[in-house]
Write a protein that holds these residues in place. Structure first.
Motif, PDB file in Angstrom:
ATOM      1  N   LYS A  45      -9.933 -33.168  -7.513  1.00 33.28           N
ATOM      2  CA  LYS A  45      -9.968 -31.773  -7.104  1.00 33.28           C
ATOM      3  C   LYS A  45      -9.040 -30.991  -8.313  1.00 33.28           C
ATOM      4  CE  LYS A  45      -9.429 -31.108  -2.791  1.00 33.28           C
ATOM      5  NZ  LYS A  45     -10.653 -30.609  -2.245  1.00 33.28           N
ATOM      6  N   VAL A  46      -9.294 -29.744  -8.450  1.00 30.71           N
ATOM      7  CA  VAL A  46      -8.561 -28.715  -9.434  1.00 30.71           C
ATOM      8  C   VAL A  46      -8.421 -27.731  -8.573  1.00 30.71           C
ATOM      9  CG1 VAL A  46      -8.137 -28.038 -11.395  1.00 30.71           C
ATOM     10  CG2 VAL A  46      -9.391 -30.111 -11.537  1.00 30.71           C
ATOM     11  N   ILE A  47      -7.092 -27.448  -8.479  1.00 31.56           N
ATOM     12  CA  ILE A  47      -6.864 -25.992  -7.641  1.00 31.56           C
ATOM     13  C   ILE A  47      -5.890 -25.304  -8.397  1.00 31.56           C
ATOM     14  CG2 ILE A  47      -5.655 -25.011  -5.539  1.00 31.56           C
ATOM     15  CD1 ILE A  47      -6.307 -27.934  -4.145  1.00 31.56           C
ATOM     16  N   VAL A  48      -6.275 -23.818  -8.231  1.00 32.81           N
ATOM     17  CA  VAL A  48      -5.408 -22.791  -8.877  1.00 32.81           C
ATOM     18  C   VAL A  48      -4.420 -22.346  -7.892  1.00 32.81           C
ATOM     19  CG1 VAL A  48      -5.237 -20.730 -10.081  1.00 32.81           C
ATOM     20  CG2 VAL A  48      -6.830 -22.437 -10.861  1.00 32.81           C
ATOM     21  N   ALA A  49      -3.362 -22.202  -8.027  1.00 28.06           N
ATOM     22  CA  ALA A  49      -2.333 -21.772  -7.000  1.00 28.06           C
ATOM     23  C   ALA A  49      -1.660 -20.319  -7.302  1.00 28.06           C
ATOM     24  CB  ALA A  49      -1.319 -22.706  -6.394  1.00 28.06           C
ATOM     25  N   THR A  50      -2.080 -19.125  -6.813  1.00 27.24           N
ATOM     26  CA  THR A  50      -1.591 -18.041  -7.433  1.00 27.24           C
ATOM     27  C   THR A  50      -0.724 -17.109  -6.335  1.00 27.24           C
ATOM     28  OG1 THR A  50      -2.152 -16.260  -8.656  1.00 27.24           O
ATOM     29  CG2 THR A  50      -3.757 -16.492  -6.953  1.00 27.24           C
ATOM     30  N   ASP A  51      -0.132 -16.017  -6.583  1.00 26.25           N
ATOM     31  CA  ASP A  51       0.475 -15.080  -5.793  1.00 26.25           C
ATOM     32  C   ASP A  51      -0.239 -13.822  -5.955  1.00 26.25           C
ATOM     33  OD1 ASP A  51       1.313 -14.553  -8.164  1.00 26.25           O
ATOM     34  OD2 ASP A  51       3.435 -14.388  -7.750  1.00 26.25           O
ATOM     35  N   HIS A  52      -1.092 -13.560  -6.410  1.00 29.66           N
ATOM     36  CA  HIS A  52      -1.641 -12.446  -6.799  1.00 29.66           C
ATOM     37  C   HIS A  52      -3.057 -12.315  -6.729  1.00 29.66           C
ATOM     38  CE1 HIS A  52      -2.057  -8.409  -8.678  1.00 29.66           C
ATOM     39  NE2 HIS A  52      -0.804  -8.050  -8.527  1.00 29.66           N
ATOM     40  N   SER A  53      -3.689 -11.276  -5.950  1.00 27.70           N
ATOM     41  CA  SER A  53      -5.165 -10.940  -5.580  1.00 27.70           C
ATOM     42  C   SER A  53      -5.886 -10.901  -6.677  1.00 27.70           C
ATOM     43  CB  SER A  53      -5.209  -9.847  -4.690  1.00 27.70           C
ATOM     44  OG  SER A  53      -4.627  -8.516  -5.219  1.00 27.70           O
ATOM     45  N   ASP A  54      -5.295 -10.135  -7.915  1.00 29.29           N
ATOM     46  CA  ASP A  54      -6.111 -10.054  -9.084  1.00 29.29           C
ATOM     47  C   ASP A  54      -6.454 -11.579  -9.634  1.00 29.29           C
ATOM     48  OD1 ASP A  54      -6.041  -7.502  -8.789  1.00 29.29           O
ATOM     49  OD2 ASP A  54      -4.725  -6.778 -10.468  1.00 29.29           O
ATOM     50  N   ILE A  55      -5.137 -12.288  -9.788  1.00 30.42           N
ATOM     51  CA  ILE A  55      -5.698 -13.600 -10.452  1.00 30.42           C
ATOM     52  C   ILE A  55      -6.576 -14.473  -9.438  1.00 30.42           C
ATOM     53  CG2 ILE A  55      -4.607 -15.700 -11.030  1.00 30.42           C
ATOM     54  CD1 ILE A  55      -2.001 -14.390 -11.580  1.00 30.42           C
ATOM     55  N   PHE A  56      -6.386 -14.172  -8.031  1.00 25.12           N
ATOM     56  CA  PHE A  56      -7.246 -14.927  -7.063  1.00 25.12           C
ATOM     57  C   PHE A  56      -8.950 -14.463  -7.445  1.00 25.12           C
ATOM     58  CE2 PHE A  56      -9.580 -15.344  -3.016  1.00 25.12           C
ATOM     59  CZ  PHE A  56      -8.947 -16.335  -2.578  1.00 25.12           C
ATOM     60  N   GLU A  57      -8.883 -13.373  -7.420  1.00 23.01           N
ATOM     61  CA  GLU A  57     -10.402 -12.649  -7.228  1.00 23.01           C
ATOM     62  C   GLU A  57     -11.102 -13.207  -8.761  1.00 23.01           C
ATOM     63  OE1 GLU A  57     -12.060 -11.520  -5.112  1.00 23.01           O
ATOM     64  OE2 GLU A  57     -10.455 -11.525  -3.621  1.00 23.01           O
ATOM     65  N   HIS A  58     -10.192 -13.127  -9.790  1.00 21.50           N
ATOM     66  CA  HIS A  58     -10.792 -13.425 -11.130  1.00 21.50           C
ATOM     67  C   HIS A  58     -11.075 -15.181 -11.279  1.00 21.50           C
ATOM     68  CE1 HIS A  58     -11.292 -14.213 -15.405  1.00 21.50           C
ATOM     69  NE2 HIS A  58     -10.385 -15.023 -15.440  1.00 21.50           N
ATOM     70  N   VAL A  59     -10.297 -15.946 -10.549  1.00 25.98           N
ATOM     71  CA  VAL A  59     -10.460 -17.193 -10.743  1.00 25.98           C
ATOM     72  C   VAL A  59     -11.917 -17.636  -9.668  1.00 25.98           C
ATOM     73  CG1 VAL A  59      -9.679 -19.673  -9.986  1.00 25.98           C
ATOM     74  CG2 VAL A  59      -8.201 -18.000 -11.077  1.00 25.98           C
ATOM     75  N   LYS A  60     -12.016 -16.750  -8.552  1.00 22.08           N
ATOM     76  CA  LYS A  60     -13.131 -17.106  -7.882  1.00 22.08           C
ATOM     77  C   LYS A  60     -14.432 -16.904  -8.669  1.00 22.08           C
ATOM     78  CE  LYS A  60     -12.223 -17.899  -3.532  1.00 22.08           C
ATOM     79  NZ  LYS A  60     -12.981 -19.358  -2.863  1.00 22.08           N
ATOM     80  N   CYS A  61     -14.329 -16.063  -9.654  1.00 18.00           N
ATOM     81  CA  CYS A  61     -15.568 -15.828 -10.492  1.00 18.00           C
ATOM     82  C   CYS A  61     -16.077 -17.153 -11.171  1.00 18.00           C
ATOM     83  CB  CYS A  61     -15.279 -14.738 -11.573  1.00 18.00           C
ATOM     84  SG  CYS A  61     -15.056 -13.035 -11.039  1.00 18.00           S
ATOM     85  N   PHE A  62     -15.099 -18.017 -11.509  1.00 16.53           N
ATOM     86  CA  PHE A  62     -15.659 -19.177 -12.190  1.00 16.53           C
ATOM     87  C   PHE A  62     -15.038 -20.681 -11.340  1.00 16.53           C
ATOM     88  CE2 PHE A  62     -11.413 -18.187 -13.906  1.00 16.53           C
ATOM     89  CZ  PHE A  62     -10.733 -18.910 -13.983  1.00 16.53           C
ATOM     90  N   HIS A  63     -14.323 -20.648 -10.389  1.00 16.23           N
ATOM     91  CA  HIS A  63     -14.065 -21.832  -9.611  1.00 16.23           C
ATOM     92  C   HIS A  63     -13.773 -21.666  -8.156  1.00 16.23           C
ATOM     93  CE1 HIS A  63     -12.502 -25.929  -8.973  1.00 16.23           C
ATOM     94  NE2 HIS A  63     -11.499 -25.399  -8.699  1.00 16.23           N
ATOM     95  N   ASP A  64     -14.339 -22.299  -7.212  1.00 16.01           N
ATOM     96  CA  ASP A  64     -14.038 -21.990  -5.571  1.00 16.01           C
ATOM     97  C   ASP A  64     -12.528 -22.253  -5.373  1.00 16.01           C
ATOM     98  OD1 ASP A  64     -16.665 -21.080  -5.287  1.00 16.01           O
ATOM     99  OD2 ASP A  64     -17.155 -23.041  -4.897  1.00 16.01           O
ATOM    100  N   GLU A  65     -12.089 -23.458  -6.043  1.00 14.10           N
ATOM    101  CA  GLU A  65     -10.614 -23.726  -5.557  1.00 14.10           C
ATOM    102  C   GLU A  65      -9.399 -22.923  -6.045  1.00 14.10           C
ATOM    103  OE1 GLU A  65     -10.326 -26.395  -3.322  1.00 14.10           O
ATOM    104  OE2 GLU A  65     -12.190 -27.545  -3.176  1.00 14.10           O
ATOM    105  N   VAL A  66      -9.285 -22.085  -5.188  1.00 16.18           N
ATOM    106  CA  VAL A  66      -8.025 -21.161  -5.747  1.00 16.18           C
ATOM    107  C   VAL A  66      -7.375 -20.840  -4.261  1.00 16.18           C
ATOM    108  CG1 VAL A  66      -9.560 -19.127  -5.777  1.00 16.18           C
ATOM    109  CG2 VAL A  66      -7.329 -19.200  -6.734  1.00 16.18           C
ATOM    110  N   MET A  67      -6.214 -20.829  -4.351  1.00 17.89           N
ATOM    111  CA  MET A  67      -5.368 -20.640  -3.151  1.00 17.89           C
ATOM    112  C   MET A  67      -4.361 -19.415  -3.074  1.00 17.89           C
ATOM    113  SD  MET A  67      -3.296 -23.334  -0.801  1.00 17.89           S
ATOM    114  CE  MET A  67      -4.652 -24.351  -0.399  1.00 17.89           C
TER     115      MET A  67
END
Length: 254
Positions: A45-67
């Motif tokens: 599993k590869v997960i991106v962990a962020t604190d900002h909605s802009d990064i969250f929404e951007h990662v969602k465009c190319f990967h599902d595993e973002v928190m």
């Protein structure tokens, strides 16, 4: 072994705000880092962990595993600890969100270290190969014992050589002992889950506060960090100049 890679990506970087969303040769930094980690095929599993909605929404465009994680975390370690709370895994790899050139070989070496059941946390180091980096406090130095467990990390030059230093075979070494090269810390960590929980539960330590290096918290509390020697140099992205240098490297590769 079930291995999880977590990439912390905070928005408010001091020297380069919103750097996770900065473009390098047509792709954002965070996408470059994610693809480099994902393409190793080392992780369940590869997960991106962020604190900002802009990064969250951007990662969602190319990967599902973002928190989404708290904006109040003082470090990336605290961020990955929150992210990993409900994950069943044998090993957690913290790959900094500013390492777009991370590759399979150093990560594989890091993971293989855990075949030794007595190792609970490990990180990477490489040789210093030029004087400018050695004297730069932004490049962290590490000295180890004979088992390659870290003795100390510092922004200062350690070990200190009263006779100075020189470059031999692309390694910077004290003049008094050419068999003791200077090691540069690469900020990629691997933890067993319980060790990660222990780490973030410890209060900040005195040396950690002085050097602004959170790994000193573990050493001050008597925990060992196994260092893995690699030829991976890394290019951490902290400034606009770093972005330009990374872009040039990608242009050459392509």
């Amino acid at each position: 072994m079930h291995i999880t890679a977590i990439i912390p990506a905070r928005y408010a970087s001091t020297r380069l705000p919103a750097k996770a969303l900065r473009l390098i040769a047509g792709k954002t930094l965070i996408q470059r880092v994610f693809e480099a980690v994902f393409d190793t095929n080392l992780f369940s599993k590869v997960i991106v962990a962020t604190d900002h909605s802009d990064i969250f929404e951007h990662v969602k465009c190319f990967h599902d595993e973002v928190m989404m994680t708290s904006i109040h975390h003082p470090s990336g370690t605290d961020r990955i600890a929150e992210c990993s709370k409900n994950i069943n895994t044998d090993l957690i790899i913290n790959v900094q969100g500013d390492e777009p050139f991370i590759s399979k070989k150093p990560l594989h070496l890091l993971i293989n270290t855990f075949k030794n059941e007595n190792i609970h946390i490990a990180s990477m180091m490489t040789f210093f190969d030029n004087e400018d980096d050695l004297i730069n406090p932004n490049f962290v130095k590490v000295v180890c014992d004979k088992n390659f467990d870290a003795l100390y990390f510092s922004r200062a030059i350690i070990p200190y050589s009263v006779t100075g230093f020189q470059i031999n075979n692309s390694q910077v070494s004290p003049i008094s002992n050419q068999n003791a090269p200077y090691y540069r810390h690469i900020g990629v960590y691997a933890y067993r889950p319980q060790m990660l929980k222990t780490f973030v539960a410890l209060p900040q330590s005195n040396l950690e506060k002085i050097e602004k290096l959170e790994q000193l918290r573990l050493l001050e509390n008597g925990y060992k960090i196994r260092m893995v020697l690699t030829d991976y140099k890394g290019i951490g992205i902290d400034t606009v100049d770093d972005l330009e240098r990374a872009e040039k490297i990608l242009q050459i590769k392509n």
